[in-house]
Enzyme design. Structure first.
Site, PDB file in Angstrom:
ATOM      1  N   ASP A   1     -94.651 -28.719  -8.770  1.00  0.00           N
ATOM      2  CA  ASP A   1     -95.208 -28.950 -10.095  1.00  0.00           C
ATOM      3  C   ASP A   1     -94.925 -30.359 -10.601  1.00  0.00           C
ATOM      4  OD1 ASP A   1     -96.398 -26.533 -10.456  1.00  0.00           O
ATOM      5  OD2 ASP A   1     -95.012 -25.774 -11.965  1.00  0.00           O
TER       6      ASP A   1
ATOM      7  N   LYS B   1     -99.578 -29.733 -13.340  1.00  0.00           N
ATOM      8  CA  LYS B   1    -100.422 -29.602 -14.518  1.00  0.00           C
ATOM      9  C   LYS B   1     -99.869 -30.527 -15.594  1.00  0.00           C
ATOM     10  CE  LYS B   1    -101.218 -24.732 -13.416  1.00  0.00           C
ATOM     11  NZ  LYS B   1    -101.110 -23.331 -13.860  1.00  0.00           N
TER      12      LYS B   1
ATOM     13  N   MET C   1     -93.184 -26.657 -25.224  1.00  0.00           N
ATOM     14  CA  MET C   1     -94.586 -27.074 -25.339  1.00  0.00           C
ATOM     15  C   MET C   1     -95.038 -27.143 -26.799  1.00  0.00           C
ATOM     16  SD  MET C   1     -96.018 -24.789 -22.145  1.00  0.00           S
ATOM     17  CE  MET C   1     -95.127 -23.323 -22.695  1.00  0.00           C
TER      18      MET C   1
END
Length: 245
Positions: free
Chosen positions: A40, A62, A174
């Site tokens: 990742d 991502k 996030m």
């Protein structure tokens, strides 16, 4: 001479909060034997050096609010490499089961007849300790709420208002695109003066932190030029200072 058929296996492995030395011993050993590593964006690239020379290393990251590898594509890659190569390590930042979609990949792999293994990682909020911010502290915080700042539809989690009703520490992943909404939620509930901290690149040399009050999250973000990847810690523990204990 007939070649041995590879034994398909998937290891969903937590890379930790950033510092490569914070990976578990078990995770280190698994990386040494991997045939393929699907890694990742938030997994420290230094961990790839642990792998054997012939290990295939493939980026499937991502970038927040940017380009990304679709989850369906990652699933297909897990299937392809497990059956053609053997041991596949899905290397994810933090812990794979905390907002990491690791369990989705475990379920998919099992449906394909692939043997699966979960190896935990230190999740990023635990790195707050490097800034002298404990997630719990006696007589101050009796628990922790772990919340996503941005749900699948882009909205702020409604759980935030529930978390505010207790003295628990609130840890938001996030959440950098939601600092205004987070601050306003606390202000509207009369909790704007609650201590808060924003930590970017936790545990890494380029780590940055801003401390203040939750009502000032936007000012904290702008004055310290903070962006993702970052975690937001809200609660009395964020205002602790060693000198005052």
């Amino acid at each position: 001479m007939k070649q041995n058929t590879p034994i398909p296996e998937l290891f969903v492995l937590g890379a930790g909060p950033g510092d490569p030395e914070l990976i578990t011993v078990k995770g280190y050993k698994i990386l040494q034997q991997a045939d393929v590593i699907l890694y990742d964006n938030l997994a420290n690239k230094a961990l790839l050096d642990i792998a054997k020379p012939d290990c295939e290393k493939i980026y499937v990251g991502k970038h927040p609010y940017g380009s990304y590898t679709p989850q369906e594509t990652i699933h297909e890659m897990i299937k392809h490499y497990a059956f053609t190569k053997g041991s596949v390590v899905r290397l994810k930042g933090g812990d794979p089961f905390i907002f990491g979609r690791g369990f989705e990949e475990i379920v998919y792999a099992r449906e394909q007849g692939i043997k699966t293994h979960y190896i935990p990682g230190i999740t990023s909020i635990q790195a707050s300790g490097f800034l002298d911010i404990p997630l719990t502290h006696r007589a101050m915080s009796e628990g922790v709420w772990i919340i996503t700042g941005t749900k699948k539809d882009g909205s702020l989690s409604a759980d935030l208002k529930l978390a505010m009703q207790s003295n628990a520490t609130v840890a938001i992943y996030m959440g950098m695109k939601q600092v205004d909404a987070i601050a306003q939620t606390y202000i509207s509930e009369g909790r704007g003066d609650t201590p808060a901290a924003i930590i970017q690149h936790a545990s890494l040399p380029q780590q940055k932190v801003a401390r203040g009050l939750v009502k000032d999250l936007r000012e904290m973000t702008d004055s310290h030029q903070l962006t993702h990847p970052a975690i937001i810690i809200i609660g009395e523990v964020a205002g602790l200072s060693i000198e005052h204990l």
